[in-house]
Design a protein around this motif. Structure first.
Motif, short mmCIF file in Angstrom:
data_model
loop_
_atom_site.label_atom_id
_atom_site.label_comp_id
_atom_site.label_asym_id
_atom_site.label_seq_id
_atom_site.Cartn_x
_atom_site.Cartn_y
_atom_site.Cartn_z
N VAL A 368 -7.74 -9.21 6.07
CA VAL A 368 -7.19 -9.25 4.71
C VAL A 368 -6.37 -8.00 4.43
N VAL A 369 -6.90 -6.83 4.80
CA VAL A 369 -6.16 -5.58 4.56
C VAL A 369 -4.87 -5.56 5.37
N LYS A 370 -4.94 -6.05 6.61
CA LYS A 370 -3.74 -6.11 7.44
C LYS A 370 -2.67 -6.97 6.77
N ALA A 371 -3.08 -8.08 6.20
CA ALA A 371 -2.13 -8.98 5.52
C ALA A 371 -1.56 -8.31 4.27
N ILE A 372 -2.39 -7.58 3.52
CA ILE A 372 -1.92 -6.87 2.33
C ILE A 372 -0.91 -5.80 2.72
N VAL A 373 -1.22 -5.03 3.77
CA VAL A 373 -0.32 -3.97 4.24
C VAL A 373 1.01 -4.57 4.69
N ASN A 374 0.94 -5.70 5.39
CA ASN A 374 2.18 -6.38 5.81
C ASN A 374 3.04 -6.76 4.63
N CYS A 375 2.41 -7.36 3.62
CA CYS A 375 3.15 -7.87 2.46
C CYS A 375 3.67 -6.74 1.58
N GLN A 376 2.84 -5.73 1.34
CA GLN A 376 3.19 -4.66 0.40
C GLN A 376 3.58 -3.37 1.12
N HIS A 377 4.11 -3.50 2.31
CA HIS A 377 4.47 -2.32 3.12
C HIS A 377 5.37 -1.35 2.36
N ASP A 378 6.39 -1.87 1.68
CA ASP A 378 7.35 -1.00 0.99
C ASP A 378 6.67 -0.21 -0.12
N PHE A 379 5.70 -0.82 -0.80
CA PHE A 379 4.99 -0.09 -1.85
C PHE A 379 4.20 1.08 -1.26
N PHE A 380 3.52 0.85 -0.15
CA PHE A 380 2.71 1.91 0.44
C PHE A 380 3.57 3.06 0.95
N VAL A 381 4.82 2.76 1.32
CA VAL A 381 5.73 3.81 1.78
C VAL A 381 6.34 4.56 0.59
N GLU A 382 6.76 3.82 -0.43
CA GLU A 382 7.49 4.42 -1.56
C GLU A 382 6.61 4.80 -2.74
N GLY A 383 5.52 4.05 -2.95
CA GLY A 383 4.63 4.35 -4.08
C GLY A 383 5.15 3.89 -5.42
N ASP A 384 6.20 3.07 -5.42
CA ASP A 384 6.82 2.59 -6.66
C ASP A 384 6.34 1.17 -6.93
N GLU A 385 5.80 0.93 -8.13
CA GLU A 385 5.25 -0.38 -8.49
C GLU A 385 6.30 -1.48 -8.38
#
Length: 500
Positions: A368-385
């Motif tokens: 599940v976490v792997k899927a979340i990271v895949n989908c929201q990768h840009d958020f985790f890199v940029e930190g912008d909602e």
């Protein structure tokens, strides 16, 4: 006769397999819902209850190779992480979090006379947490079913200080996405006002200024109360900077009155949640992340599952030895020994089931976490909602192969520690809007952009829904006017003519 016995035995065996499968399913569901801190408690309790289960060193654990999976978004490669390294990292992170707790943005604005003005220990209510207290008051308050759901969510969203540090927009989105409750910002505001009437005074505040004003409002009417309100409401900047000479001049009061006013203001509690002591804080607010998600400037995102202090477990060797020694001797051993063996077999069977369920929980959480990271990768890199992409439970179900109920249980109550702060898993979910061109956009991003547009409009000449739709299109959100009207109503924002 023999054929009938064989058929009966087969039926009993099938029935036993069905019962075991049902038990396993229930156990997996139970463990999947537990955040890591509660999981550790559950494992210890099971060790105490089941003598066939024992704690072992990590090196001896059956699943040690899979305990710390991580994920690199660039090459999709998994790698192992040394256990001791992971433990040291967790300890360092814990120490860092503890140190950072006293530095946050809101604490920076606290005047020196509030930095160390926590409630006296004599007032600490160790028998009841603030969560319990607020829920008790909620029960005694007249609320509609929908208001009660909102109130429960608001209480659960309060931080360690008793403050609400989420916007009503974020709460509305979270309730819609994660709890399937359609609510607008105005409805949340109305319930929040009721929550702010609860004890302790100041609870539910969204800023230090609001927290102090809520407490002042509880005081008996007097000229002193009015001056206190005026200081916080009109001269807040001077109050924060401790510029009492300026405040005294503006209020036209003498030195004695100024000193008394200062004394009364410093009696206010900037962190009302702390009045319930450390025990409740640990239970409710000292959250342990279930996963660490790290991002780097080169676009790489990795994650590791946090095992916290959950014990590693295995089958007790003496119980396995007893089963081996008596295997095939059922006809020669005594009735008492057979009963003892049945006890051993049941305990070992459940212990193995518990271990398998733990592994399944870890594997499911990792997927599940792997899927979340895949989908929201840009958020985790940029930190912008605004980088959060549309993602629902159904989307994760399709990506992981697990059913929606499994995804829901796995995400429930879980938190991720990221480069940009701690977030509940539900933060990463957002409903989707599909444009005429087939492009999918996050409804949360659209609503946030709409809120910014309306906040910046000319209040004497507010924008129509059509004008808002045009402004959104310029920002990259080509949505229809009727959709603007729908989202505006969900946000609790009135039509243009009512915003003048």
């Amino acid at each position: 006769m023999a054929q009938g016995q064989i058929q009966t035995q087969r039926q009993q065996q099938v029935q036993k397999q069905i019962m075991t499968a049902n038990q396993m399913q229930l156990l997996q569901a139970k463990l999947s819902e537990l955040p890591v801190a509660q999981l550790a408690e559950c494992i210890r309790a099971e060790i105490d209850d089941n003598p066939a289960l024992e704690q072992v060193l990590p090196d001896d654990h059956y699943d040690n190779d899979n305990d710390n999976d991580s994920f690199d978004n660039n090459d999709n490669e998994e790698h192992e992480e040394d256990y001791e390294t992971m433990r040291e990292r967790e300890e360092r992170q814990s120490e860092l979090d503890e140190a950072m707790n006293s530095i946050g943005k809101d604490d920076e604005e606290l005047p020196v006379y509030y930095k160390y003005s926590n409630t006296n220990n004599d007032d600490i209510q160790e028998e009841e947490s603030i969560y319990d207290s607020l829920n008790t008051q909620m029960i005694e308050t007249e609320l509609t079913p929908k208001e009660r759901e909102i109130m429960e969510y608001l209480i659960g969203s309060l931080d360690n200080d008793g403050w609400l540090r989420k916007s009503t927009l974020s709460i509305a989105d979270e309730m819609a996405i994660y709890n399937d409750i359609d609510v607008n910002q105005q409805e949340i505001e109305n319930v929040l006002k009721k929550l702010q009437e609860f004890d302790p005074a100041g609870v539910g505040a969204r800023s230090l200024k609001e927290c102090l004003l809520l407490q002042i409002e509880r005081r008996t009417d007097s000229s002193e109360k009015e001056m206190m309100k005026k200081v916080i409401d009109e001269y807040y900047d001077e109050f924060i900077k401790k510029q009492w000479n300026i405040i005294q001049k503006k209020l036209a009061i003498d030195n004695i009155t100024t000193e008394r006013l200062l004394q009364e203001l410093t009696k206010l509690n900037p962190k009302p949640g702390l009045s319930f002591g450390s025990n409740s804080n640990i239970n409710l607010h000292n959250i342990t992340p279930d996963v660490y998600i790290d991002s780097f400037d080169d676009g790489t995102v990795t994650f590791s599952i946090n095992n916290y202090d959950a014990p590693h477990v295995a089958i007790t060797p003496s119980f396995l030895d007893m089963m081996k020694q008596n295997q095939g001797n059922a006809d020669t051993i005594s009735r008492q020994m057979r009963e003892a063996m049945m006890y051993v077999r049941n305990k070992v069977s459940y212990a193995q089931m518990f271990i398998n369920a733990l592994k399944m929980r870890n594997d499911t959480l990792t997927s599940v976490v792997k899927a979340i990271v895949n989908c929201q990768h840009d958020f985790f890199v940029e930190g912008d909602e605004s980088y959060i992409k549309p993602m629902t439970l159904k989307d994760l179900s399709e990506k992981t192969g697990f059913d929606i109920s499994t995804i829901s249980r796995t995400c429930k109550g879980k938190y991720a520690q990221t480069r940009w702060g701690m977030f509940p898993f539900r933060y990463f979910f957002s409903d989707k809007y599909t444009t005429d061109n087939g492009d999918e956009m996050s409804t949360r991003s659209i609503k946030a952009a709409m809120n910014d547009i309306i906040d910046g409009e000319d209040k004497k000449n507010p924008l129509s829904d059509e004008a808002i739709a045009q402004a959104l299109a310029e920002k990259g959100f080509p949505i229809a006017r009727r959709t603007v009207a729908k989202y505006r109503e969900q946000l609790g924002i009135p039509v243009a003519k009512m915003r003048k």
